[in-house]
Structures are given as structure tokens and as C-alpha cells.
Write an enzyme that holds these catalytic residues in place. Structure first.
Site, mmCIF file in Angstrom:
data_model
loop_
_atom_site.group_PDB
_atom_site.id
_atom_site.type_symbol
_atom_site.label_atom_id
_atom_site.label_comp_id
_atom_site.label_asym_id
_atom_site.label_seq_id
_atom_site.Cartn_x
_atom_site.Cartn_y
_atom_site.Cartn_z
ATOM 1 N N GLY A 98 0.812 -1.226 0.000
ATOM 2 C CA GLY A 98 0.000 0.000 0.000
ATOM 3 C C GLY A 98 0.833 1.258 0.000
ATOM 4 O O GLY A 98 0.319 2.351 -0.177
ATOM 5 N N GLU A 112 -16.754 35.552 11.761
ATOM 6 C CA GLU A 112 -15.805 35.186 12.824
ATOM 7 C C GLU A 112 -16.458 34.845 14.148
ATOM 8 O O GLU A 112 -15.895 34.100 14.951
ATOM 9 C CB GLU A 112 -14.858 36.367 13.081
ATOM 10 C CG GLU A 112 -14.010 36.728 11.893
ATOM 11 C CD GLU A 112 -13.280 38.033 12.132
ATOM 12 O OE1 GLU A 112 -12.077 37.981 12.413
ATOM 13 O OE2 GLU A 112 -13.913 39.094 12.046
#
Length: 1335
Positions: free
Chosen positions: A268, A1266
Site C-alpha cells: 500500500g 468570525e
């Protein structure tokens, strides 16, 4: 080495098209190949280490044995192309596109508002698409699992999960589980008046096209023929430096391994790949076995199971699931333990790539599986040309003792895992910074076997990971305990002995030494309880059960699929259907995000003669450069030039920011020089060859405390004061003092800083394409560096893949560095920062130290506060002075304290300069405020919420800096939050829970917020827009704001649509540029929509005024007719709109001013459960009430609130930057810096936009970009509430430092108990720690 020409052909398919690579290079990965060779740029680069999921693609393979096609997700950055022979790859372009047809996955992710900046969206699409190819109607658990390897920094994940849930049968979001009563229904006494109807639908399911699995592309028949070909032969792929062998039989593999014993076996590439990329390893030969049956078997014998070493960890999980379903539970205890860890190990992409054999043989010290396999007495079956043999997978093997090592020519073929017997117990335990996709801080595999029918230990094994360079076995301890009874005395000896046997050195790599020592014994105690429980189940008469209060300690927190409800004000039914304002309109680029057709900087096609830039950065915090030798770098292949400070034609130090350091370096990570080469790989390789010699300069200041000691500051003190603080302190009942440390935060925008600089042939012009929040600033810095007027510097900004403040000032510095290189070479320069360089060079949020002295009455009323703030600004000014001004101005949050003094200073240190970050100082500073309010509550024996209520602003008042405001919306958010979240009832329920559970505790907290918008300097609030109407009636809109994912462009189109009274489809917004709108200020401070919206509105109104006489003459006419007529009458169809800006001001001499145009109010309630033994926590529920006034686009606004909340929650809990005492940043990627994943978000999340009036802003809206960030601190204070309950029960003081972030380490070490008391402690003066706090 034979030449490249005798290489075999590599054959694979991409999106149904055959790819034949005649000379494949084993060093090339799939991400590079897709983006740079095939020019499929939908697949994104986010980290390069498989940790973020931005480059996810689907691999499909045909298995000739089962005759089935296997689809699985992988991270393309780790997949060597040579491993793909015979595979079919599907990228986001192959799933669907706007040109051809978009796929339901792409459509739903977009329409459910699951994209903001869009950079992570193609990876999300591929994870979801692969899930649906395997499970067309996924269960909630499958959904959460599928998304576990994909990071998103914008959305907070909830809408992404919801988009996938639409594919589940009978998907619903209501919580009340069929009671018919919605928990969010306004009750009669509630504040929501009847005419203000609330809506909860952000999208319409009936718009979705259905998913038809039969319409998916077929697997290429040619690949089936290749897989079934009986005459397969070994393939050899030769690159310029490396060779890749693809054996097709086991014999062939063994022969190759005998010939090339040092060659790694690559399955992998999840172990070999990162070590090549990040540790500079080199292998001339790779062997990668093609799928032959011996490596993939799953065999069941009477003693246990044998599983092929080639099985991926995901296939291992499937095999174990099957075995567990077939066998009685008592035989499969080892399998169950493995399955538990396989759920959270890495993310699904890595689990589908990493092989069992590779994982076991690479022996990572943090492995979650190896300790369990060892405790379960597994053996590895190896083969070589000599024959086969079995090797015990035990402590000696794991600790890497030479006589137990695998011989180089051996190949691991399979692993045998024996069944457990009735009196044999096995368990796996772990704790990580984050529940999944994070390496364990400590893990363990333990097993005990008893003499039949007794609790006498016959055999005991304990293996621990992440406590040493290898997995270690506590074999001495285990030996000493054989023959003992499984009782409390045995436990106490075991803990003592294991701590003596496994000693973590005080300066150990990874730090957290005392915490890791505590975890060793805490996990041992958990195992002890589990076994006691098992014994009791075996024979309840003989073996007493564990105390009821201890039962909850047995289990880890479950992973639940998040759900929730979003509420907002419905649009007035009389509003024209065409008017989009107030409606949840989808992000204008959302479909492009999900199809991968949205172009980011590095997706732009290569330019003729283009060069790539790699920078060389300082390795010292404060030093003189004694020599800089670039000669070796210049000789490297492909290198065109090396750029240093000498090459800057203009200023090299502009406003205190240094482009290329010259004689002195002032932080680790400062740019010294840059290499320009024909490929990035060449530039990076050459950069390693630059030789720099340093002489250290004393002092190197790293922390705030060191800065205070050396009197090192970036700016003068800022102060506001009201009342008589000293007098008030003398007339109160009690005074408390304390200090709070808040660490910094990395922006971790998904798209790293990216710049393309193109020098023009004439007049010294320079064109830059970049992702920034402030193109004007880039223009200014480039102009200064090149000594060219700004009118010749053109900055283009289409979109940024996330920014959060990190792209306000930094792109200017990096833009100047790039432009100087382009100017010197005369060629286009592409500068794309790698994640590690980005994190090192650009820094992040300011760490903060807050000191307070509070005077209050016994009833909880605060009479006086004296607060001092210090922030770690780093080595240059950047935005630090403004951040400290904001901190001081916002330092009261929601509380009215009659005698109040606040002072603040920015410290100058030898760290990279910290910069703007969402909330701009407020999220750090206000933790201090909430902490002292909580401390007062503790002293008065009241709930923190009661003390907050007492001291909160109640009527129209003046702030400490004399600005008048009306807190009515604050009171409303607060009251609704307490009521709708059923705070008091749930608080009581948590107290009941805490009485019944000793090792798990629940906590709740409600946080109020008064957040200021904009800037105290009026000219920073101005904006301009340019609107053109073309003769076909279409409209081109430009303005000075930047699209960062927040949906600014979408809202501007909504404004233009309403103002011109035309459909949104008529309005186009292409990019922001210094060419069309000059001198634009930054897109920050939540002001983007406020100021640009007013400018767009102004331009549209000017145009409409010009068209009015024509419309009056022909009121029934169409828009196009009016436009054509205006042109015939020589009326200008182009207008500049302008907004002068909110007229704010602040006089620091007088300490007063109208500093902000308005406030955003809000409140949030969060409930958590903490595990006192490990420090893990689970966020159960959050309710957010945000005063949005009138939302222009509720979908985008709720997206901002949720995204900011999750980013804030990460900041206050798991995001931890680690610096060495020498100022070197250790955390430089997703492996070492953990942002929230889908498993961290609240199990239940309710968001309500509260309606109010804000006449000063466009359409009475408010900027919400924000504010939600700070509400994440409700999680921090809920954690502290739970920890306080634990401390109280253990007889410890209620008040203790509430620092941030509340990491598992902080939580565990605050819950002092017998285990924290027994660990060895080191004298700090005897060692240098691996990492330090810099606040």
C-alpha cells in the site's frame, strides 16, 4: 542498471480511458501523474502524506478468484503509479462534470451547502462516491466511517454528513425520535413572536436527481481479461533512478527477494512512501507483488484463523467481521479487540491501502494492532527460497532484537491468529489526540489466561505502543504476577512494577512524558476492570462484579453520526420570487467545487518556460549568517538560478517584513534564499544542497515569559480604564488573582499558500495570480521589492482554498519573494508551498498570557477587574499591534464591570511572526474573561451561569471605551439559549450522572458573546465596486472583496439581483483584481459583505437611476430592451460604486472612541462527557443562538457559524502546536497537528439565527464570519465543568488553571487520582524537554 528503454509497459485506466505508460517511473505518484501528466486537476494536494484526504480517488480492481470487482478509496499522494498495473482509477472528473452531467453525489453535496472554499470537496465526493458504489443505501455508521479520512476546515462537516444521509433510506433529522413534538418549537412564553416564522429547510430534496447504480461506468473488460490471463509474467518498470518489479507468482517473488534482499516489498506504500517523502530514504529497487492467492487467503482452522499478509487492513476488518459472526464469542476475543482498533486506525483510505503484513513487519511504535496481535499469540508465516517457517509475533520480535529479526530474503506470507479459550481474555486499549485518524499517544494490547475456574493468573502479557522507539513488552512484570489472584493488591503491584519496567525518559521524543506514564497505568486499570467484569460473567457467585460506579470506565466513547436542526427567519411570503435576498441560495461555485472544475492557483495550466520555486529556510532561531554557499545547488540538474537578498532590486525590508534574510536570521523558518528550477522535485533537491553557516546570537527568545524577562516588545502598551480600580479593590468582599495561558493555532487552510508570478515583456510589468485576502497588500510589497510603480503590478484573485486570516499579510511577503525570482530569471515562477513549509513559515494565531485580579462581592457581583494581556507576536511586526488593540478593546466581552482596567502588549520573540486569524485576538483573550467569571462563581458557590447573568450588560450602556450600545439582542440570545437548550434540567441530569459514575463525568457550560465587527480605523472600512451592463442584458460585477469560501461572491450576486431587479443568472462575477478595483482593503474582520455589499448596491443604484427615464417611458418593457435603448441614447452602462465605510474611531490617548460600527451577539451551550482515566472527551450536544439581524443568505451564514464553531472547538481542545525549546516547530502536518474530523463535532448540533435590527448595515444584516469561533469555548468550559466535578469528588480544590487547549493530556492530568500520584516525576532542572509552551 539496464536502460529505461527495456522497461515493460504499465497499463491502467483513468475515468474509462486506457493509459499506457511506456517508461513508467517508480518514483512518480498518482497525484503528480493525474495533475501534471494527465492534467486532471480536480484531485488536490493538501498534505502529501495521506493525512487529509484532499487527493482521494477510487481504485477498482477485478479479483479473478471471486470474479468480483472491488472498489476502494485511496490517497493519490501515496500511490506509486507502478502499483496500478491492471487497475481502474476514477477521479472526480470521471464521476461527473458540468459539461457532461453532474452526479447525484456532486449535486447533493453542493445543494446541501456541504462546500465552502471547495478545496476539500473533490476528495469528499470521491469518498462518498466510493461508499455508494459499495453501499447504494448507506447506514449512518457507514457514512461517518467513510468520511473519517477527509479533513474539512470550513464547514464543520454537518452539511457534508447531511448530504450523504439523503441517500440513506428513511433519512430524517428530527431528534425527538417520533414523539411528534419538535424540541425547537417555540412555546407560548418564548421570545419568538408568532409573525416571525422560523424555517428549518436550507435545501429542497425534491430537486435532487435520484441515484441510479445501474448508470455507473462499467469496469473495463480489457482489465478483466488481463487479470484472468493464465500466462501472466513478471513485469519490470525501470525509471531513471529506480526499478520496480511486479512478480506474478509466489516463487517469482521469493526469487526476487533472494536477489534483492534489501528491496522493500511495497503493497500500500503507507510506510515506505512517507519515509521516502519525509525522511529522504532512497531505494534503488522496489518489489510489489501483484495479487496472487497465497497473500490473500483467509483460512479457518480449528485453532484459529490464518490471514494473508497482502490483505489490506480494510479487508482484514471484513474477514474478522465474518469470523466473529461464525464463531462463538469466547473464541474471538482477539478478533473483537482488533476490530475495535481497526475502526479508528488512520482513515478509510489508508486502511484500504495498508496491508496487514506491511503493518506488522514495519513495526511502527504507535501501531494499534501489533500489541493486540502479540498479546493474542499471533505468529507470522514467512517463506524464502529455502522454505517456510513460523516466527512468534512476540515482544522479542516487536522490540527488534537482532536474533528475532526477519532475514532480508524472507517474505511474510500470512499471519495466524489463534482462537481464545474460555479462560483467556484479550483486550486492546488506546488513547489519541483525536478519536480517529490519529496515532495513539499510548496504546496497549493485553491478555491474561487463568487456571480454569479460578482467578489465578496462569499467563499474562502486556504490550505498550508509543512509549518507546518500538512497541515494548512488560515481560518482567508479567512474569512476577504469574500465580497471583486477579485482585486489587495484584493491580497495585502491577502498576508499580510496570512503571519501573517501562521508563519513558524525561526528554523523550513526543513529550507528554508524565501523561504517557499515567496512561500506562490507567490503561492497565481499565484492563483490570474489564477482566473483573468478564470473570463475573463467567461465574457471578465466585467472582464479585466491579462497583456500579466503575462500569462506565469500561467502554470508549461510541462514534455517533452527527445530526441537528438549523433555524432561521423565513422569507416574507410577499417578497417577489425573483428576489434572492434572505433565501438560502447555494454557493455560486458549489457545483464547480464538487466536480473539481473550480480552478485554484496550482490548477492553472503550465506556462511556457515556467519555473518552480523551493525556498531554503533558517534552522536557527537567532543567529548571524557567516556564510551562504549556493555553488552545489547551482550544479544540480534542472536548476536555473538561486535567488538571495542581493537579487532584490528595491526594498528587502518593507514595513519591518524581511523578504530574504541577509546577515542575520531571527526565527527558524525565515526565508534565506530560493531555488528556481524546471521542476519542483529538482528545486527541492537543490535546496537541500545550499550550505549555510551560522553563529548563534544570544538571547533567543521563544516564550512570552522570556520576552517579559528581556523586555522585548513589538509595540507600546495599549490601555483602557474606567472607574476607580484601586479604590474598588479595597471595598469588595473577596479578591482573586490568576493567570491563563492560551496556546496558538495553525490556520490549516486546505490550499497551502500558492503564487504564480508572470513577468511581462514590457514596462517592467508583473502579473500575479494568488490566493489572498488582500491583493492591494501584495501589490504594495511586490512594487516595493521590484522598485516599480504599483500601477504595473497586477494581482488577480479568483478564489482561495480557505484563508481564516492566514492569507491577509503572508501572501504579500511570499508574493514579493516569488516576484523577485521571476524578475531575476525573466520567467514565470510557480511557488506552491508544501504543507510542512507552509506551517513553518507562515505561523498562525498569537499565543496569549492573561493575568487577572478580580474584586467581587459574596453574591457574585464583580466590582473591579485589572487584566493584563501579553501576546507572542514573533519576530516582525505583522499584525501584532492591531491584534493587541483588538484584545484590549474587546476584553470585557458581555460583562459590565464598573471599575475596569485592561492593558496589553505584543511581545517580540524569535518565532515566525504570528498573524491574523479568525476572531483576531478575541478567541484567546475572552477565555481569560470567562475563566475569571468561572473562578468567581466557584468562590461564591454559585453556578458560572448565575454569575454571568448577574454581571451581564442589561440595558443601553457604554463600554469601557465609552461607546454606547444596546445589549437587548445579547439578552435574547442568552435567555433563548438557556431555555431552548433546557440548560438547568440537563445540568441536573449531568449531576445525577456524575454521582453514579466515578471515572466518567459530564459537564455543561453556556457562554455569552458580544463580538465587535470591523475596524476602529475608518478608512479600513471603505470599499468599491465596478458594474458593467452589456447589450445582451448580462451584468459583470467586480468589487474589492475576496472569495475565501465564505460565499461573498454569492451574496454580491444576490445584492445586484435585488438592486437591478433581474434574475441572479444574469449576473456574473469572475475575479477580484487590482486592475478593476484599485486600493481595496482586506477581506477580513467579518466585513466582506457589509462594505462590498454597500459598494455594489451604490453602483447598481447609479445604473438604475440612469435607466429610470427609459423604464418610465416603457414600463412594460423587458430588461434587455431597456439596456439596448439606453445604449442608443448614449447612456453609460458602467458604474463605479463606492462605500465610504463605517465612520469608526479610537483615541488611545483619551482611551475612548466609537471603535466599532456594531456588535454581533450570541450564546452557546455545550455538553461534554470526559473519561477521567484517559483524558478523552466526547461532545454530546451544542446549541448556538446567533444574532444575525436579517440574514442575506441563511445557508451561508449558518455555514459560517457552524464552521467557525468547529474551528474554535478544535482550537480550545485538540489543536496543539509543539515547539522545541530552541524555537523549532515540531507540528508541521496533519500527522502531528490534529484539526477536528467528522467524529469530533457535536452528536447533536442546533443552530438558530436570532432576528434583530441593524439599520447601519446593508439590508439590516450582520457580518457572521468570525463570531462563531469564540463560541467553541463553550466546549472548553464544559470540559472544565466536568473536570471540576471529578476533582470535587476526589477532594481537590475547585479552582485550577483553565488553560487552553484542554487536550487529553490536560484533562487527564487535572483529574488527579491514585494513578497520577504513583508515576515517577523528574526534576525539571535535570533535562531539556522535547517541547515547551510558548504562551
Amino acid at each position: 542498471m539496464p536502460s529505461v528503454s527495456d522497461s515493460d509497459e504499465l497499463i491502467f485506466f483513468v475515468n474509462g480511458r486506457k493509459v499506457v505508460e511506456k517508461s513508467p517511473d517508480p518514483e512518480v505518484n498518482l497525484l503528480f501523474y493525474l495533475r501534471k501528466v494527465l492534467r486532471l486537476t480536480g484531485t488536490k494536494y493538501g498534505c502529501g502524506g495521506g493525512g487529509c484526504g484532499a487527493c482521494t480517488v477510487m481504485v477498482s480492481r477485478y479479483d479473478p478468484k471471486s470474479k468480483k470487482i472491488h472498489h476502494y478509496p485511496v490517497t493519490a499522494c501515496l500511490v506509486p503509479i507502478c502499483s496500478l498495473h491492471g487497475a481502474a482509477i476514477t477521479t472526480v472528473e470521471g464521476v461527473g462534470s458540468i459539461r457532461k452531467r453532474i452526479h447525484p453525489v456532486q449535486e447533493r453535496l453542493a445543494k446541501c451547502h456541504g462546500t465552502q472554499c471547495g478545496f476539500c470537496s473533490p476528495g469528499m465526493v470521491m469518498s462518498i462516491y466510493t461508499l455508494l458504489r459499495n453501499h447504494p443505501e448507506p447506514t449512518p455508521d457507514q457514512i461517518t466511517e467513510a468520511l473519517g479520512g477527509n479533513l474539512c476546515r470550513c464547514t464543520g462537516y454537518r452539511p457534508i454528513v447531511e448530504s450523504v444521509k439523503t441517500f440513506s433510506p428513511g433519512s430524517t433529522v428530527c431528534q425527538m425520535k417520533g414523539s411528534g413534538q419538535c424540541c425547537m418549537d417555540p412555546d407560548e412564553g418564548s421570545f419568538v413572536s408568532r409573525e416571525e416564522k422560523m424555517c428549518t429547510k436550507l435545501y429542497y430534496k425534491d430537486e435532487f436527481q435520484p441515484l441510479d447504480p445501474s448508470q455507473e461506468p462499467i469496469f473495463p473488460p480489457e482489465l478483466i481479461r488481463m487479470a484472468e490471463d493464465p500466462d501472466k509474467r513478471r513485469l519490470t518498470f525501470r525509471g531513471p533512478r529506480t526499478t520496480w518489479f511486479l512478480p506474478v507468482t509466489l516463487e517469482d517473488l521469493l526469487e526476487l527477494k533472494a536477489s534483492y534482499p534489501k528491496a522493500p516489498l511495497v503493497m500500500g506504500n503507507t510506510a515506505v512512501g512517507p519515509s521516502i517523502k519525509f525522511n529522504g530514504e532512497f531505494h534503488p529497487v522496489f518489489i510489489s507483488p501483484l495479487r496472487f492467492p497465497e497473500l490473500y487467503l483467509v483460512k479457518n482452522t480449528e485453532n484459529g484463523a490464518t490471514i494473508g499478509a497482502g490483505q489490506s487492513l480494510a479487508q482484514l476488518k471484513d474477514a474478522l467481521d465474518f469470523l466473529v459472526s461464525e464463531q462463538p464469542r469466547e473464541k474471538t476475543k482477539t478478533f473483537h479487540a482488533l476490530l475495535k482498533h481497526l475502526r479508528t486506525l488512520a482513515g478509510p483510505q489508508i486502511r484500504n491501502m495498508a496491508s496487514l503484513g506491511g503493518h506488522m513487519v514495519s513495526r511502527p511504535n504507535f501501531s494499534d494492532l501489533n500489541p493486540i496481535l502479540a498479546a493474542g499469540n499471533a505468529t507470522i508465516n514467512v517463506m524464502s527460497t529455502e522454505g517456510e517457517q513460523q516466527i512468534p509475533f512476540d515482544g522479542a520480535f516487536l522490540e527488534g532484537s537482532p536474533e528475532n529479526n526477519l532475514k532480508p530474503e524472507w517474505v511474510v506470507v500470512s499471519v495466524s491468529i489463534p482462537y481464545t479459550t474460555q479462560w483467556h481474555f484479550v483486550a486492546g486499549l488506546r488513547l489519541a489526540q483525536r478519536q480517529e485518524n490519529a496515532a495513539a499517544i499510548v496504546n496497549a494490547g493485553m491478555s491474561v489466561e487463568f487456571e480454569e475456574g479460578t482467578n489465578t493468573i496462569k499467563d499474562l502479557q502486556m504490550f505498550f505502543g508509543s512509549v518507546a522507539p518500538t512497541v515494548v513488552s512488560a515481560s518482567q512484570t508479567c512474569k512476577q504476577l504469574i500465580g497471583r489472584q486477579w485482585d486489587d493488591q495484584m493491580l497495585s503491584d502491577a502498576c508499580r512494577w510496570v512503571l519501573e519496567e517501562i521508563r519513558i525518559p524525561a526528554a523523550a521524543q513526543g513529550g507528554m512524558v508524565e501523561y504517557r506514564r499515567t496512561l500506562i497505568v490507567s490503561l492497565l486499570f481499565k484492563f483490570y476492570l474489564k477482566v473483573r467484569r468478564w470473570l463475573n460473567k463467567m461465574d457471578p457467585q465466585k467472582f464479585p462484579d466491579i462497583p456500579e460506579k466503575f462500569v462506565s470506565a469500561l467502554d470508549d466513547f461510541p462514534i455517533e453520526t452527527p445530526q441537528g436542526i438549523q433555524m432561521f427567519q423565513c422569507v416574507d411570503p410577499n417578497q417577489p420570487q425573483q428576489d434572492p435576498v434572505g433565501r438560502p441560495v447555494m454557493h455560486q461555485s458549489a457545483i464547480k467545487h464538487t466536480t473539481g472544475e473550480a480552478i485554484f492557483i496550482d490548477d492553472m495550466p503550465p506556462l511556457d518556460q515556467e519555473l518552480f520555486l523551493a525556498v531554503v529556510t533558517s534552522t536557527r532561531a537567532h543567529a548571524k549568517i557567516t556564510s551562504l554557499d549556493v555553488s552545489e545547488a547551482l550544479e544540480c540538474p534542472g536548476v536555473v538560478d538561486v535567488i538571495t537578498a542581493e537579487d532584490v532590486p528595491g526594498e528587502n525590508n518593507h514595513s519591518g517584513e524581511i523578504f530574504y534574510s541577509q546577515d542575520e536570521v531571527i526565527c527558524v523558518g525565515q526565508i534565506v534564499c530560493a531555488v528556481a528550477a524546471d521542476t519542483y522535485a529538482h528545486a527541492k533537491e537543490a535546496a537541500k544542497r545550499v550550505r549555510i553557516a551560522y553563529d548563534d546570537i544570544e538571547p533567543a527568545i521563544i516564550t512570552i515569559e522570556q520576552a517579559l524577562e528581556h523586555n522585548s516588545f513589538l509595540s507600546s502598551e495599549k490601555k483602557i480604564e474606567q472607574g476607580n480600580v484601586e479604590y474598588a479593590f479595597e471595598h469588595v468582599d473577596q479578591v482573586i488573582e490568576g493567570e491563563i495561558h492560551v496556546e496558538g493555532q495553525e490556520h490549516f487552510y486546505m490550499e497551502t499558500q500558492s503564487i504564480l508570478a508572470i513577468p511581462q515583456a514590457e514596462d517592467k510589468e508583473m502579473v500575479l495570480h494568488l490566493g489572498t485576502q488582500f491583493p492591494t497588500h501584495v501589490q504594495e510589497y511586490v512594487s516595493a521589492a521590484l522598485k516599480v510603480p504599483r500601477s504595473r503590478i497586477a494581482c488577480h484573485m479568483k478564489r482561495a482554498g480557505g484563508a481564516f486570516g492566514g492569507k491577509v499579510t503572508k501572501p504579500a511577503l511570499l508574493g514579493a519573494v516569488t516576484a523577485v525570482a521571476a524578475n531575476k530569471t525573466g520567467r514565470p515562477i510557480r511557488f506552491i508551498l508544501e504543507r510542512s513549509a507552509d506551517m513553518l513559515i507562515t505561523a498562525g494565531r498569537h499565543p496569549l498570557l492573561g493575568k487577572y485580579k478580580i474584586g467581587f462581592m459574596n453574591n457574585g457581583e464583580i466590582k473591579a477587574a485589572d487584566v493584563e494581556y501579553y501576546i507572542n507576536g514573533g519576530c516582525t511586526p505583522d499584525e501584532s499591534e492591531m491584534v493587541i488593540e483588538f484584545i484590549v478593546l474587546k476584553s470585557e466581552n458581555a460583562y459590565s464591570i464598573p471599575n475596569f482596567r485592561c492593558r496589553g502588549r505584543a511581545c517580540k520573540t524569535n518565532l515566525p511572526s504570528n498573524t491574523a486569524f479568525r476572531g483576531f485576538g478575541f478567541p484567546q483573550a475572552t477565555v481569560v474573561v470567562e475563566a475569571y467569571v468561572t473562578a468567581v462563581a466557584s468562590k461564591c458557590n454559585l453556578l458560572p451561569e448565575e454569575v454571568k447573568e448577574i454581571n451581564m450588560y442589561k440595558q443601553t450602556s457604554k463600554t469601557a471605551y465609552k461607546q454606547t450600545f444596546n445589549p437587548e439582542p445579547l439578552r435574547r440570545c442568552w435567555k433563548e439559549c438557556l431555555e431552548k437548550s433546557s440548560f438547568y434540567a440537563r445540568k441536573q441530569a449531568a449531576e445525577e450522572f456524575n454521582k453514579k459514575n466515578y471515572w466518567k463525568k459530564r459537564g455543561l457550560a453556556v457562554i455569552p458573546m458580544k463580538y465587535s465587527i470591523g475596524m476602529p480605523i475608518a478608512f479600513y472600512n471603505q470599499a468599491a465596486a465596478l458594474v458593467h451592463i452589456y447589450l445582451d442584458g448580462s451584468v459583470l460585477l467586480t468589487h474589492g472583496g475576496c472569495e475565501l469560501g465564505q460565499g461573498l461572491y454569492t451574496k454580491m450576486i444576490q445584492v445586484a439581483s435585488r438592486e437591478l431587479n433581474i434574475p441572479q443568472s444574469y449576473v456574473h462575477l469572475s475575479e477580484t483584481s487590482t486592475v478593476t478595483v484599485p486600493n481595496a482593503v482586506f477581506t477580513a474582520g467579518s466585513l466582506g459583505t457589509d462594505v462590498n455589499g454597500k459598494a455594489v448596491q451604490n453602483a447598481c443604484q447609479i445604473l438604475l437611476d440612469r435607466l429610470r427615464p427609459i423604464i418610465r417611458k416603457n414600463p412594460k418593457g423587458k430588461w434587455k430592451e431597456w439596456v439596448a435603448k439606453a445604449f442608443e441614447e448614449s447612456i453609460s452602462l458602467s458604474a463605479t460604486g463606492y462605500f465610504k465605510g463605517y465612520q469608526t474611531n479610537m483615541d488611545w490617548e483619551k482611551e475612548e472612541g466609537d471603535a466599532y460600527p456594531y456588535y454581533v451577539y450570541g450564546a452557546a451551550c455545550s455538553e461534554v462527557e470526559v473519561d477521567c482515566l484517559t483524558g478523552a472527551h466526547k461532545l454530546l450536544r451544542t446549541d448556538i443562538f446567533m444574532d444575525a439581524a436579517f440574514s442575506i443568505n441563511p445557508a451561508l451564514d449558518i455555514g459560517q457559524v457552524e464552521g467557525a464553531f468547529v474551528q474554535g472547538m478544535g482550537f480550545y481542545t485538540i489543536e496543539e502546536l509543539k515547539y522545541s525549546p530552541e524555537g523549532v516547530l515540531h507540528s508541521r502536518g496533519p500527522d502531528d497537528y490534529k484539526i477536528p474530523t467528522v467524529t469530533e463535532i457535536p452528536e447533536e448540533l442546533y443552530v438558530s439565527l436570532v432576528h434583530s435590527r441593524n439599520p447601519i448595515a446593508i439590508y439590516s444584516s450582520k457580518g457572521l464570519g468570525e463570531a462563531g469561533m469564540f463560541l467553541g469555548s463553550s466546549v472548553l468550559f464544559a470540559i472544565y465543568d466536568a473536570v471540576t466535578a471529578a476533582r470535587r469528588e476526589r477532594g481537590m480544590s475547585d479552582t485550577f488553571p483553565m488553560n487552553s487547549p484542554a487536550t487529553p493530556e490536560v484533562i487527564r492530568m487535572s483529574c488527579t487520582d491514585q494513578f497520577t500520584d504513583m508515576i515517577p516525576r523528574d526534576d525539571p532542572s535535570t533535562f531539556t524537554p522535547w517541547s515547551i509552551h510558548v504562551s
